[in-house]
Design a protein around this motif. Sequence first.
Motif, PDB file in Angstrom:
ATOM      1  N   LEU A 100      20.613 -80.293  42.917  1.00  0.00           N
ATOM      2  CA  LEU A 100      22.210 -79.793  43.178  1.00  0.00           C
ATOM      3  C   LEU A 100      22.954 -80.021  41.737  1.00  0.00           C
ATOM      4  O   LEU A 100      23.679 -79.173  41.552  1.00  0.00           O
ATOM      5  N   SER A 103      21.994 -77.304  39.552  1.00  0.00           N
ATOM      6  CA  SER A 103      22.624 -76.106  39.931  1.00  0.00           C
ATOM      7  C   SER A 103      24.096 -76.194  39.670  1.00  0.00           C
ATOM      8  O   SER A 103      24.593 -75.127  39.210  1.00  0.00           O
ATOM      9  N   TYR A 133      22.757 -75.457  51.331  1.00  0.00           N
ATOM     10  CA  TYR A 133      21.895 -76.524  50.714  1.00  0.00           C
ATOM     11  C   TYR A 133      21.906 -77.702  51.448  1.00  0.00           C
ATOM     12  O   TYR A 133      21.028 -78.463  51.744  1.00  0.00           O
ATOM     13  N   LEU A 166      19.366 -69.202  50.956  1.00  0.00           N
ATOM     14  CA  LEU A 166      19.053 -69.625  49.747  1.00  0.00           C
ATOM     15  C   LEU A 166      18.261 -68.535  48.842  1.00  0.00           C
ATOM     16  O   LEU A 166      18.402 -68.345  47.680  1.00  0.00           O
ATOM     17  N   VAL A 259      16.773 -72.892  43.527  1.00  0.00           N
ATOM     18  CA  VAL A 259      16.400 -72.825  44.840  1.00  0.00           C
ATOM     19  C   VAL A 259      14.791 -72.729  44.908  1.00  0.00           C
ATOM     20  O   VAL A 259      14.295 -73.347  45.733  1.00  0.00           O
TER      21      VAL A 259
END
Length: 536
Positions: A100, A103, A133, A166, A259
Motif C-alpha cells: 500500500l 502504491s 484493496y 484490482l 497489484v
Amino acid sequence: MTTEPLWSAATLVPLPVLLPLFAAGLTLALHRFPVAQRVISVAALAATTAASAALVVVVDSGPIVVDVGGWAAPVGIDLVADRLSALMLTVSGVMLLCVLLYSLGQGVPEGDEIPDKGQRVANLPVAIFHPTYLVLAAGVANAFLTGDLFNLYVGFEILLAASSVLLTLGGTAERIRAGSVYVIVALVASLLLLAAIGLIYAATGTVNMAQLAVRLPEIDPTVRVALQTLLLLAFGIKAAIFPVSAWLPDSYPTAPAPVTAVFAGLLTKVGVYSILRTQTVLFPQHDTVDQVLLVLALLTMIIGILGAVAQNDLKRLLSFTLVSHIGYMIFGVALASEAGTAAAIYYVVHHISVQTALFLVVGLVEWRGGSTSLDRLGGLAKLAPGLAILFFIPALNLGGIPPMSGFLGKVGLLTEGVADGSGLAWALVVGSVVTSLLTLYAVVKAWNKAFWQTAPPEIEPHVALPRGMVWPAGALVAFGLMLTVAAGPLYGYAERAASAAMDGHTYVDAVFPGGSERGTGESVEVADETGGGDHP
C-alpha cells in the motif's frame, strides 16, 4: 485449555477482518478526500498488522476461538486463531502494508501517469483502489481465520470480487483480457469448491471443520477420498498447482506493479493454506492422495521453472518462478509429517516476503528503465546501484543461496524428503535441487541483462526513483533478510504450528472442549436436534 479466553485476547481475533472492512466503508464514503483515504488505509492496515502480531504471541499458548454473533459452533461460524493462522496473518499484514505504501509512492491510487517511455498508465479513480484493496485484505484475513468451510468459500469470493477489480485497473485492453481469464478460472474453482462443500454437508451434516474432523472418518472411505479430491482440485486451481496453473503467468504481469506484487505474494498462498489446513485437520490419513500430491508437486516445480528459464520478460519470469515454488510448499504438505509441514510453513512465510519484494523491485526497474523486457534493459547497475542491490538480495534468496531463508526452508524440505525414503520423496529431493539451480540461473540471467549489459540509448541517464516507492520495497527486502536472522525462533514457531496442525485433537478441542474424545460432545447433540446442520 479453555474456549473462553480473556476478553482482550478474544477481541484481537476478529480485528484483522473487521478493521479493513470498516476502513473500506470509510474510504468509499470519503472518495472526494484522497488524503483522508490514504491516512485511513494506512492506519487500518497498520492496526491490522499490529493485532496479528499480538495474536502470534497470545496463541502460542493455545488457540483462541470466537463465536461470530454469539452463536456457538456448530450452529454458528467460528473464527479460530492458532499459531498457523496468526503467523499467516502477520506476514500478510506486513506485505499488504508495504505494498500500500509503495502504491501511494507510485501514485497509482490517485491515477497519476507513470512514465514508461512513451506508454502511459490510464488514470485510476481513487474511489476504487482504496476500498477494493482493503476488502481484499479482509477477505485474506477471513480465509486464514475461519473454522467453517462455507465461510472459507465466502473468503475466496471476497478475494475474487476485489482481485478482479484490482486486476483490471486502468481499463486497458490487455488488462481486461487478463482479468477475464482470471475471473473465469476463479469462478470455475469457486463452483468446484461450492460443490465440494455441498457434498460434504450432505455426507456429514456439517461444514464446521472441527466437527468434520470427527465425522469424516466415519463415512465410506471411497466417498471420503472423492470429497478430498474435489476440495484439492478447487484449492489447487487457486494455488496454481500444475496442471491447473497456466492461467497465472498470463494474468498477473498485466496489472500495475503493486497489484501484481499482492497477487504473486499472497493470493496463491491462501490456496496453499487451505490445502494445508484441510489436509491436516480433515484428512489426516490420506496415503493415496499424498502420493498424487507428491507427483503434482514435482511437476509444478519442473514445468514452472522451465517456463521461467524460457522467458525474456521480468514479470513473466517471476510469474513462472512463483508457480514453480508452489511445488516446494505442496512437497512439504504431501510428506504428511510434522517436520515436512513445519518446513512448508516456513517456506510459505519466506516466499510471501521474497516474491512480493521482487515484484515491487521489478516495478522500480520498469519505472527506471521504461520496460520489463530484458532486451530493452541494461546498465542499471551503473545508473541505479541501489536498485541493483534491492534486486540482487531477494533474487539470491529466491534461488536458495545459503544462509538465506530460502536455503533454510529448502534444507528442511530436503531433509524430511530424505528421511521419508520413498521413491517419490527421493524424486522430489532431486527435483527440488534441480529447480533451485534453474531458479538461480533464471534470476542471474535477468540480473546480467537488466543491470550489466550495455544500456539502450532510450534509457535516460539521470532519472530519480520516487522515494515513496523505494522505501517500502526496501523495507520488504529487509523483512526477508530478517526471516534469515530470526530463522531459529521463526522455524521453532513453525514447528510448533505444524505439531498442533498435525495433531487434529488440538484444533477440535479448541472449538469443542474434549470433542476429540467424545465426538464433539454436547455441541454435536445440539446440532443433531436441529437437523445436524451448521447454520440455522
